[in-house]
Write an enzyme that holds these catalytic residues in place. Sequence first.
Site, short mmCIF file in Angstrom:
data_model
loop_
_atom_site.label_atom_id
_atom_site.label_comp_id
_atom_site.label_asym_id
_atom_site.label_seq_id
_atom_site.Cartn_x
_atom_site.Cartn_y
_atom_site.Cartn_z
N ARG A 291 0.85 -1.20 0.00
CA ARG A 291 0.00 0.00 0.00
C ARG A 291 0.88 1.24 0.00
NH1 ARG A 291 1.41 1.32 5.05
NH2 ARG A 291 1.47 -0.31 6.62
N VAL A 294 2.59 5.64 5.20
CA VAL A 294 2.36 6.90 5.92
C VAL A 294 3.45 7.92 5.59
CG1 VAL A 294 2.15 7.97 8.21
CG2 VAL A 294 1.25 5.66 7.83
#
Length: 448
Positions: A291, A294
């Site tokens: 993914r 952050v």
Amino acid sequence: MKKLLIANRGEIAARIVRTCEKLGIEPVIVYSQADKDLPYVKNAKIAHEIGEPPVAKSYLNSDKILEVARTEQVDAIHPGYGFLSENADFVRNVENANMIFIGPTANVVEAMGDKVKARKTMQEANVPVVPGSDGALKDVEEAVQLAGEIGYPVMIKASAGGGGIGMQKCEDEKTLRTAFVSSQNRAKAYFGNDEMFMEKFITNSRHIEVQIFGDEHGNVVHLFERDCSIQRRHQKVIEETPSPFLSEEVRTEICNAAVQAGKHVKYTNAGTVEFIVDEEENFYFLEMNTRLQVEHPVTEMVTGLDLVEWQIEIAQSKPLPKSQEELTKKGHSFEFRIYAEDPTTFLPSPGKIDTFEYPTREGVRVDTGFASQTQVTPFYDPMIAKVIIYGTNRQEAITKSIQFFDEWKLDGIKHNGPLFTTVLNEESFQKGNYTTLYLNQLNTKVKN
């Protein structure tokens, strides 16, 4: 692509909206009852409430999110990070609904989400892994026998784990016997899977990760490394790129190993390959995050690229925008994660933000979903904002960071901002001389 649903909240939802607007894509926001007053929700042209505050009733409610996606007739869903971003069943459901999932395929998400399978896959790809168990441990007796063979200290980890949950360092057999059972119970409660594995604990280690991107045409590139060694409770707090620790030779080797890992699993879209690096710069695969990460903004600052834009382009079956030879980096960047938490104990401290003001100038970026007079609730990760600072070199980036934390204002709520002022003025950090134990050692030093 004309319309995209963002299945997430807070700063990452606000950040994805920015790229959607730049590309002329209409963003669709979903939010829980607890988040209805946050600025990015109030400012959204299309926003749908999806349930009560607990994540199981809102941001993990995949049926409800897909219902909104169908109602709005979106072309794609961006999962952000956390929540459903690494849920292979959700990826398949999005694909079965004839929508584009902004991320890798369900099979890759599934394979890399299982840490035991991921270790085996990386061994097949000739990427070094930390010495440890070949598969899941049958029981505590097998764990004790293996620890005796590889030597203490060891780390036991949950096969389905993440965010430090189910992970524990064991210095001896007594600790291992107790920790094995408690970690199994936590893993079962959090992930529905109590499978455990073991790795040798690497002393005085650095946590280095490499950003990769792959496309459907077989191309995989790296966008350089990030040093994420400043952590508390196995969770990152400060990230920087480039790493002040790695030699140029190992920097090249570790980036090449990450590309090798990506090619082996036919990786598509954004991913991060995480490594642990010992004092002699030997590096070992830890895990692959399937993914957007952050801390992706530090990579954006030194490359000048928009990684969400790359994700959206690749998800539409387009080739990578640049080849490895065309990718360059310039300067130095830090990211500081601002949490509503006690700066010493690191325990969450939700509440109302009275004032949140900060300087805006070149080389300073603040990604946040909050503003003055908004509420940090106890239902989610208590991150308020990410402060990203860029300088032409590391010293300039440190100087600009110190200036930022001298000038900003965040009050009405307890937060970890004071920690960064301490760290930025501390000699070891300024020299780039730190490990994953840095914050624990700093706290001990301050108390004494």
